[in-house]
Design an enzyme around this catalytic site. Structure first.
Site, PDB file in Angstrom:
ATOM      1  N   CYS A  43       0.820  -1.205   0.000  1.00  0.00           N
ATOM      2  CA  CYS A  43       0.000   0.000   0.000  1.00  0.00           C
ATOM      3  C   CYS A  43       0.858   1.261   0.000  1.00  0.00           C
ATOM      4  O   CYS A  43       0.683   2.149  -0.818  1.00  0.00           O
ATOM      5  CB  CYS A  43      -0.928   0.011   1.214  1.00  0.00           C
ATOM      6  SG  CYS A  43      -1.936   1.504   1.285  1.00  0.00           S
ATOM      7  N   CYS A  48      -1.442   1.770  -3.095  1.00  0.00           N
ATOM      8  CA  CYS A  48      -2.425   2.843  -2.899  1.00  0.00           C
ATOM      9  C   CYS A  48      -1.833   4.242  -2.875  1.00  0.00           C
ATOM     10  O   CYS A  48      -2.316   5.139  -3.557  1.00  0.00           O
ATOM     11  CB  CYS A  48      -3.179   2.648  -1.573  1.00  0.00           C
ATOM     12  SG  CYS A  48      -3.398   0.965  -1.044  1.00  0.00           S
ATOM     13  N   LYS A  51       0.030   5.359  -6.151  1.00  0.00           N
ATOM     14  CA  LYS A  51      -1.003   5.350  -7.198  1.00  0.00           C
ATOM     15  C   LYS A  51      -1.915   6.559  -7.068  1.00  0.00           C
ATOM     16  O   LYS A  51      -2.214   7.245  -8.049  1.00  0.00           O
ATOM     17  CB  LYS A  51      -1.811   4.056  -7.101  1.00  0.00           C
ATOM     18  CG  LYS A  51      -3.005   4.003  -8.039  1.00  0.00           C
ATOM     19  CD  LYS A  51      -3.943   2.871  -7.664  1.00  0.00           C
ATOM     20  CE  LYS A  51      -4.738   3.200  -6.398  1.00  0.00           C
ATOM     21  NZ  LYS A  51      -5.563   2.060  -5.943  1.00  0.00           N
ATOM     22  N   TYR A 179      -9.293  -3.703 -11.492  1.00  0.00           N
ATOM     23  CA  TYR A 179      -9.206  -2.304 -11.081  1.00  0.00           C
ATOM     24  C   TYR A 179      -7.795  -1.742 -11.259  1.00  0.00           C
ATOM     25  O   TYR A 179      -7.629  -0.562 -11.602  1.00  0.00           O
ATOM     26  CB  TYR A 179      -9.723  -2.117  -9.654  1.00  0.00           C
ATOM     27  CG  TYR A 179      -8.822  -2.604  -8.550  1.00  0.00           C
ATOM     28  CD1 TYR A 179      -7.922  -1.730  -7.947  1.00  0.00           C
ATOM     29  CD2 TYR A 179      -8.863  -3.914  -8.097  1.00  0.00           C
ATOM     30  CE1 TYR A 179      -7.092  -2.161  -6.926  1.00  0.00           C
ATOM     31  CE2 TYR A 179      -8.034  -4.349  -7.085  1.00  0.00           C
ATOM     32  CZ  TYR A 179      -7.155  -3.469  -6.498  1.00  0.00           C
ATOM     33  OH  TYR A 179      -6.328  -3.898  -5.502  1.00  0.00           O
ATOM     34  N   CYS A 182      -7.356  -0.843 -14.988  1.00  0.00           N
ATOM     35  CA  CYS A 182      -8.170   0.310 -15.378  1.00  0.00           C
ATOM     36  C   CYS A 182      -7.665   1.602 -14.734  1.00  0.00           C
ATOM     37  O   CYS A 182      -7.667   2.660 -15.369  1.00  0.00           O
ATOM     38  CB  CYS A 182      -9.633   0.064 -15.021  1.00  0.00           C
ATOM     39  SG  CYS A 182     -10.359  -1.306 -15.948  1.00  0.00           S
ATOM     40  N   GLU A 183      -7.224   1.514 -13.486  1.00  0.00           N
ATOM     41  CA  GLU A 183      -6.678   2.707 -12.824  1.00  0.00           C
ATOM     42  C   GLU A 183      -5.433   3.201 -13.549  1.00  0.00           C
ATOM     43  O   GLU A 183      -5.298   4.397 -13.829  1.00  0.00           O
ATOM     44  CB  GLU A 183      -6.342   2.390 -11.369  1.00  0.00           C
ATOM     45  CG  GLU A 183      -7.573   2.272 -10.477  1.00  0.00           C
ATOM     46  CD  GLU A 183      -7.247   1.830  -9.057  1.00  0.00           C
ATOM     47  OE1 GLU A 183      -8.088   2.046  -8.184  1.00  0.00           O
ATOM     48  OE2 GLU A 183      -6.154   1.279  -8.831  1.00  0.00           O
ATOM     49  N   THR A 313      -6.302  -2.647   1.974  1.00  0.00           N
ATOM     50  CA  THR A 313      -5.443  -2.264   3.094  1.00  0.00           C
ATOM     51  C   THR A 313      -6.208  -2.092   4.411  1.00  0.00           C
ATOM     52  O   THR A 313      -5.792  -2.639   5.432  1.00  0.00           O
ATOM     53  CB  THR A 313      -4.681  -0.970   2.739  1.00  0.00           C
ATOM     54  OG1 THR A 313      -3.920  -1.211   1.564  1.00  0.00           O
ATOM     55  CG2 THR A 313      -3.770  -0.545   3.870  1.00  0.00           C
ATOM     56  N   HIS A 437     -27.872  21.063  -1.896  1.00  0.00           N
ATOM     57  CA  HIS A 437     -27.985  21.554  -3.270  1.00  0.00           C
ATOM     58  C   HIS A 437     -27.114  22.790  -3.473  1.00  0.00           C
ATOM     59  O   HIS A 437     -27.029  23.626  -2.579  1.00  0.00           O
ATOM     60  CB  HIS A 437     -29.456  21.897  -3.555  1.00  0.00           C
ATOM     61  CG  HIS A 437     -29.716  22.327  -4.956  1.00  0.00           C
ATOM     62  ND1 HIS A 437     -29.705  21.450  -6.019  1.00  0.00           N
ATOM     63  CD2 HIS A 437     -29.958  23.560  -5.478  1.00  0.00           C
ATOM     64  CE1 HIS A 437     -29.966  22.129  -7.131  1.00  0.00           C
ATOM     65  NE2 HIS A 437     -30.117  23.398  -6.825  1.00  0.00           N
ATOM     66  N   GLU A 442     -26.428  14.861  -4.016  1.00  0.00           N
ATOM     67  CA  GLU A 442     -27.833  15.002  -3.598  1.00  0.00           C
ATOM     68  C   GLU A 442     -28.741  14.012  -4.320  1.00  0.00           C
ATOM     69  O   GLU A 442     -29.802  13.630  -3.801  1.00  0.00           O
ATOM     70  CB  GLU A 442     -28.337  16.428  -3.823  1.00  0.00           C
ATOM     71  CG  GLU A 442     -28.459  16.826  -5.283  1.00  0.00           C
ATOM     72  CD  GLU A 442     -28.974  18.256  -5.448  1.00  0.00           C
ATOM     73  OE1 GLU A 442     -30.094  18.540  -4.981  1.00  0.00           O
ATOM     74  OE2 GLU A 442     -28.249  19.084  -6.038  1.00  0.00           O
TER      75      GLU A 442
END
Length: 454
Positions: A43, A48, A51, A179, A182-183, A313, A437, A442
């Site tokens: 990590c 992580c 990255k 993932y 793709c990341e 992690t 808002h 929301e």
């Protein structure tokens, strides 16, 4: 303590192992820890943290374009990879120092070497000698693997290599659809690399919600990633000028500056000599454990990716804390792997908790609430980007079984939505919450009618 050198010996200095070592030391236990690589584990050093810093870096190119749409006069500029990499490595060095200091301050004795098992109470240190312990905890994590069926796979990169590149490739092929693949496709595309991606499956991000996967795939293509599903590499070879020639299953041939394999990870168990302690492993080499992280050897426990449960992690850290409660605080604590929120840092991000629509439909009658729209910030400047908000609701209990968000900062949103869902929130609880808002989030509390039931 009897005749043992330590009450606890931890093999592995990643997030899970370090947390367990520190927590055990706080109970008064004498603790040793061995780490053969850099303190901090996947990590902090190879996952992580670097990255996410690269995710931040890659987002600025689009930010410049967006700013022009909002009236700012900004030059395009150029990304300086060596300068960023130097800062990145400086930060990783700092974090490794923090981890070491935390262990030192906790009174944990560090051994900077590889450790393996002699038996259920003894570890052999590669630097020489053995150490005995009443309890041994294995927290050695996992590593990226290259596809075995490709004879020339050694020419390719794995995720660990990206952070050490001398320069970024101009043209890169990524093999994989999970993932990590793709990341990195989104990150490197954002940094100016021409990215192609092959995935042998029908759609990227297998295991995640179908609609969420579809939206991310479309978004990746819109942002310039040349994504091919149902496609794999048949052959690859090194060319004379150091590039990589690739032949795909569809017959296409192309040369790339580099190929990145993001085709899965394997538990780090081969060099631990687990058989010496009679420890059972699974088909992928993972250590088999029960709900208390106990192995088939009564004095040995295992946590984190090496057990191949949930490879996250914060989950490894939780497993480490539950282990200490169970073994050193006399509070047997099973690990809770239910309703764990997580995020995929693609662009846009995916935040998810609970079941996908497909999983929930297989279990019970559900209602699906879903909306997809162009967010105000990018719609204003004519960008086609869309976001998705989706709730899966039990028709019997009205509880929210799953929540899936595809949007910028979806990771931040799912962390907070995850609290409510972990507490057992119903659709009506969400309905009673007043919208903030104008925000993207929301929409998660303003969906009144289900789009479908099943």
């Amino acid at each position: 303590m009897g005749d043992y050198d330590y009450d606890l010996f931890v093999i592995g200095g990643g997030s899970g192992g370090v947390r367990a070592a520190r927590q055990a030391a706080a109970t008064g236990a004498r603790v040793g820890l061995a780490e053969s690589s850099r303190m901090g584990g996947t990590c902090v050093i190879r996952g992580c943290v670097p990255k996410k810093l690269m995710v931040f870096a890659s987002g600025y190119r689009e930010l410049v374009e967006d700013a022009k749409g909002y009236g700012w006069e900004i030059d395009e500029g150029r990304f300086d990879w060596p300068a960023f990499r130097q800062s990145l490595h400086g930060e990783l060095d700092r974090l490794e120092g923090v981890y070491r200091k935390l262990l030192d301050n906790s009174g944990v004795e560090i051994h900077d070497t590889h450790a393996s098992l002699e038996d259920g109470h003894t570890v052999r240190l590669e630097s020489g000698g053995t150490k005995s312990a009443r309890v041994i905890l294995i927290a050695t994590g996992g590593r990226p693997v290259r596809p075995a069926q490709l004879g020339d796979a050694e020419h390719g990169l794995v995720s660990d290599d990206i952070f050490d590149l001398e320069e970024l490739p101009k043209e890169l092929l990524i093999l994989g659809g999970g993932y990590i693949a793709c990341e990195f496709a989104c990150i490197l595309n954002g940094l100016g690399v021409k990215v192609s991606q092959f995935y042998r499956g029908a759609q990227i991000l297998r295991g995640f919600d179908e609609e969420a996967r579809g939206l991310i795939a479309e978004s990746m293509k819109e942002h310039g990633i040349d994504l091919h599903v149902g496609t794999n590499i048949v052959e690859m070879d090194r060319t004379g000028d150091g590039r990589t020639w690739v032949k795909a299953t569809n017959g296409a041939e192309h040369e790339f500056d580099a190929v990145l394999f993001a085709t899965g990870r394997a538990p780090n168990t081969e060099t631990l000599n687990l058989a010496a302690a009679g420890i059972e492993t699974g088909r992928r080499g993972q250590i088999v454990v029960d709900e208390y992280s106990a192995t088939s050897c009564p004095s040995v426990y295992a946590i984190g990716d090496v057990t191949d449960r949930l490879q996250l992690t914060p989950v490894a850290i939780r497993e480490g804390m539950a282990f200490v409660d169970t073994v050193f605080r006399d509070k047997p604590t099973p690990v809770d792997h239910e309703l764990v929120p997580s995020a995929v840092f693609t662009q846009p991000e995916l935040g998810t908790i609970g079941m996908t629509e497909e999983q929930a439909r297989d279990l019970e009658p559900v209602e699906v609430y879903c909306t997809s729209f162009r967010p105000m910030q990018t719609a204003f400047i004519g960008r086609p980007d869309r976001v998705l908000m989706k709730l899966i609701v039990s028709r019997a209990t009205r509880r929210i079984l799953g929540c899936h968000i595809v949007a910028p900062e979806a990771g931040e949103m799912i962390q907070l939505a995850g609290i409510a869902i972990k507490m057992g929130a119903t659709k009506e609880d969400f309905d009673r919450t007043v919208a903030v808002h104008p925000t993207m989030a929301e929409e998660i509390v303003t969906m009144r009618e289900p789009v479908r039931a099943g």
